[in-house]
Design an enzyme around this catalytic site. Structure first.
Site, PDB file in Angstrom:
ATOM      1  N   HIS A  64       0.861  -1.193   0.000  1.00  0.00           N
ATOM      2  CA  HIS A  64       0.000   0.000   0.000  1.00  0.00           C
ATOM      3  C   HIS A  64       0.902   1.250   0.000  1.00  0.00           C
ATOM      4  CE1 HIS A  64      -3.558   2.325   0.758  1.00  0.00           C
ATOM      5  NE2 HIS A  64      -4.289   1.280   1.063  1.00  0.00           N
ATOM      6  N   GLY A 108       0.375  -4.993   1.545  1.00  0.00           N
ATOM      7  CA  GLY A 108      -0.767  -5.234   0.657  1.00  0.00           C
ATOM      8  C   GLY A 108      -0.344  -5.863  -0.661  1.00  0.00           C
ATOM      9  N   TYR A 138      -5.540  -4.757  10.082  1.00  0.00           N
ATOM     10  CA  TYR A 138      -5.912  -5.345   8.792  1.00  0.00           C
ATOM     11  C   TYR A 138      -7.423  -5.604   8.777  1.00  0.00           C
ATOM     12  CZ  TYR A 138      -3.871  -6.858   4.420  1.00  0.00           C
ATOM     13  OH  TYR A 138      -3.481  -6.923   3.103  1.00  0.00           O
TER      14      TYR A 138
END
Ligand code: LCV
Length: 259
Positions: A64, A108, A138
């Protein structure tokens, strides 16, 4: 300038994540380009997609884009978060998506790789699941993706340590399908994709969707969902979550206080 390169070879498509200077951090822009490409492939009778980074990279994806994570007080991984959108786009694409992986896969990026249907890596590939390193709670869908791919004790170790595991261990655990030397991996993956593309696309599409629906078929009561959301909110409201973001941005180790 586009952050991806795409190529269509007959009924096979290739997406190269090409934002190398940011180690293919999964920014909204990068993810929008990948999902747009997948949407266009749906209309072009594509029967297999290969998702990769440029040959020889040291990092397949840094996960991410941390600079796009919200400050504390907002769920960083909500339904419409771009990482969630990409994971669903891969899982719902009506043909197999093959991850051709070289180098490190972080955060991610692991979920994106594990959302793919078949994973082929070079020996140097590693997988590190990092929410604990950043103080991120998460989300349930992400945890389920990981639970469906990784034996529970190993999933817990990866989530709790945030440390990378090597491709050899991932292969032994069945997380990846093959390890191939860098000089062979491209021809191997392209041949695998061509093999799939020669089979019945309708049969494969329905079996992929059957597997997705069955893998996500978990009864969850509203009370259970609300309890989990409440627990997650405590984390993303916390000083620790903000400290994780600040430490990343300031390129220093975080000092978590448990509050
Ligand atoms: C933004 C980045 C990133 C990045 N975001 O190169 O799974 S969860 O819950 O944790 C989820 C929230 C998530 O996925 O979080 C992200 C988790 N990812 C990581 O923890 C990996 C963070 N990155 C790194 O540890 C290193 O960048 C690696 C080891 C991947 C590569 O190291 P290397 O020395 O080759 P740099 O660190 O110098 O990175 C090059 C540029 O990419 C940016 C980084 O800030 C740097 O930008 P500047 O040149 O402007 O400083 N970058 C790397 N990862 N996830 N930006």
């Amino acid at each position: 300038m586009s952050l991806i390169l795409t190529e269509i070879r007959d009924t096979m498509a290739i997406i190269v994540m090409n934002h190398v200077q940011k180690r293919n951090a999964l920014s909204e822009t990068l993810i929008d380009e990948i999902t747009l490409a997948l949407t266009s492939f749906r209309e072009s009778n594509i029967r297999a997609v290969i998702l990769r980074a440029p040959a020889g990279v040291k990092v397949w994806s840094a996960g991410h884009d941390v600079s796009e994570l919200p400050n504390r007080g907002r769920d960083p991984l909500g339904w419409s978060d771009s990482l969630r959108v990409l994971v669903r786009a891969i899982q719902e694409f009506p043909a197999p998506v093959i991850a051709l992986i070289e180098g490190g896969v972080w955060g991610g990026g692991c979920e994106v790789a594990m959302a793919c249907d078949i994973l082929v890596t070079t020996p140097d590939a590693t997988f590190a699941i990092t929410p604990a390193k950043l103080g991120v709670p998460y989300n349930l869908g992400g945890i389920l993706t990981l639970m469906n791919m990784i034996p529970l004790p190993v999933a817990k170790e990866m989530l709790f340590t945030a440390q990378p595991i090597p491709a050899s261990q991932a292969l032994n655990l069945g997380i990846i399908n093959y390890i191939k030397p860098s000089e062979e991996i491209e021809s191997f993956v392209y041949a695998l994709a061509a093999h799939i593309a020669a089979n019945s696309p309708l049969s494969i599409a329905v079996m992929k969707e059957e597997l997705r629906l069955l893998a996500s078929a978990h009864a969850i009561t509203p009370e259970l969902f609300e309890r989990i959301q409440g627990l997650r909110r405590i984390v993303y409201d916390s000083q620790d979550y903000q400290e994780g973001l600040n430490a990343f941005r300031e390129k220093r180790k975080p000092r978590f206080q448990g509050k």
